[in-house]
Design an enzyme around this catalytic site. Structure first.
Site, short mmCIF file in Angstrom:
data_model
loop_
_atom_site.label_atom_id
_atom_site.label_comp_id
_atom_site.label_asym_id
_atom_site.label_seq_id
_atom_site.Cartn_x
_atom_site.Cartn_y
_atom_site.Cartn_z
N LYS A 11 0.85 -1.21 0.00
CA LYS A 11 0.00 0.00 0.00
C LYS A 11 0.88 1.24 0.00
O LYS A 11 2.05 1.21 0.42
CB LYS A 11 -0.94 0.03 1.21
CG LYS A 11 -0.28 0.10 2.60
CD LYS A 11 0.08 1.48 3.09
CE LYS A 11 0.71 1.47 4.48
NZ LYS A 11 1.45 2.68 4.83
N ASP A 136 -2.26 -1.34 10.51
CA ASP A 136 -2.39 -1.37 9.05
C ASP A 136 -3.03 -2.65 8.54
O ASP A 136 -3.34 -2.76 7.35
CB ASP A 136 -1.00 -1.23 8.38
CG ASP A 136 -0.55 0.21 8.27
OD1 ASP A 136 -1.38 1.12 8.49
OD2 ASP A 136 0.64 0.43 7.98
#
Ligand code: C5P
Length: 303
Positions: A11, A136
């Protein structure tokens, strides 16, 4: 027993704002996540019992401290059995670079075992396990463009089409997340500022999608202040971004990876050549939509 291999995507944070402090001293975030085509490969082979981690990479711990090991333990808890699995981790995502590699690997194990063990809990059923593994991890249950609130673990998928070419400049650690947040706190007086992410989302809602170049990473100036090598790299990247008309040049997470976005492949290619000449390694990749995040999850024989 037959093994199966899954893509564990990286990401970036297209924008990241620090909006306050949470109990425990953590900082409250508002961030827009996006998934990159860059991925690690995670192979799972069922075993009668025991969780075994393997990796050819020196930087990956192969014991119970590995997030993938912890994810498999959580899945045994959710399944109510102690079936085993051998997990092989092949890394392509820079470790400790703000690209979410370890968190993505853990979420991949949750999603893969959810399927392989026939639990079919889906993102809603895996969210608490994901949150317990790290801030995350929940993002990697859904992927694609998404708004992250709280510690970045309160995920709201966004309908946002991202077509830019991504030139990733992977960082290999070197900056401490805690030091970056400390520096951020020292540099800022805590006064509320106008949120670029809020304006961005308001315009998206009206169907008037603004350029991603309007977004910023609040932690960028702090990371540059604590690391002279990072500051030097950022200067070179900004110059290359200006020269080749990047729509955004920014840092991901708390560093140390950066990325440049381009509307055309030629600009991306030229910037990559210039940076290579300056001794900076880059990796060209693209964004992965939420739909592709799911459809491209498993590596099939024909892939
Ligand atoms: O998430 P991680 O354990 O890498 O964070 C390391 C440190 O960075 C935390 O202990 C905290 O000091 C700081 N941090 C923070 N706010 C966040 C994330 C990390 O203050 N949202």
């Amino acid at each position: 027993m037959k093994s199966r291999t899954f893509r564990s995507f990286a990401k970036i944070n297209l924008g990241l704002e620090v909006t306050g402090t949470l109990p425990g001293g953590y900082h409250e975030l508002k961030t827009i996540f996006a998934t990159l085509s860059l991925h690690d490969l995670i192979t799972l082979r069922p075993r009668p019992a025991g969780i075994v981690i393997r990796s050819p990479h020196a930087g990956v711990p192969c014991d119970e401290t590995n997030l993938c090991h912890r994810a498999a333990v959580r899945m045994q808890g959710l399944a109510g059995h102690a079936r085993g699995v051998e997990i092989t981790i092949r890394k392509r995502i820079a470790i400790g670079g703000g690209l979410g590699g370890g968190s993505s690997n853990a979420a991949t194990v949750l999603r893969a075992l959810d399927t392989m063990w026939g639990l079919n809990l889906g993102p809603a059923g895996l969210i608490e396990a994901a949150k317990s593994l790290g801030a995350d991890v929940p993002y990697f249950l859904v992927g694609g463009p998404a708004l992250g609130l709280g510690r970045g673990d309160d995920i709201h998928p966004l309908e946002l089409r991202l077509d830019e070419k991504v030139l990733l400049v992977p960082g290999a650690g070197g900056v401490s997340t805690a030091a970056v947040f400390r520096e951020f706190a020292a540099m800022n007086d805590g006064r509320a500022r106008t949120s670029r992410i809020d304006s961005f989302l308001r315009r998206c809602e009206r169907g008037d999608v603004p350029p991603v170049g309007s977004l910023r990473n609040d932690l960028g100036p702090a990371a540059i202040a604590v690391s002279a090598p990072l500051a030097a790299t950022a200067r070179v990247l900004r110059a290359a971004g200006r020269k080749h008309c990047a729509t955004l040049t920014a840092m991901s997470g708390s560093g140390s990876s950066f990325f440049l976005l381009f509307t055309d492949a030629a600009g991306c290619q030229k910037a990559a050549s210039d940076l290579k000449a300056s001794g900076i390694t880059t990796h060209r990749c693209s964004f992965v939509s939420r739909q592709a995040f799911t459809s491209r999850f498993e590596v099939r024989e024909r892939d």
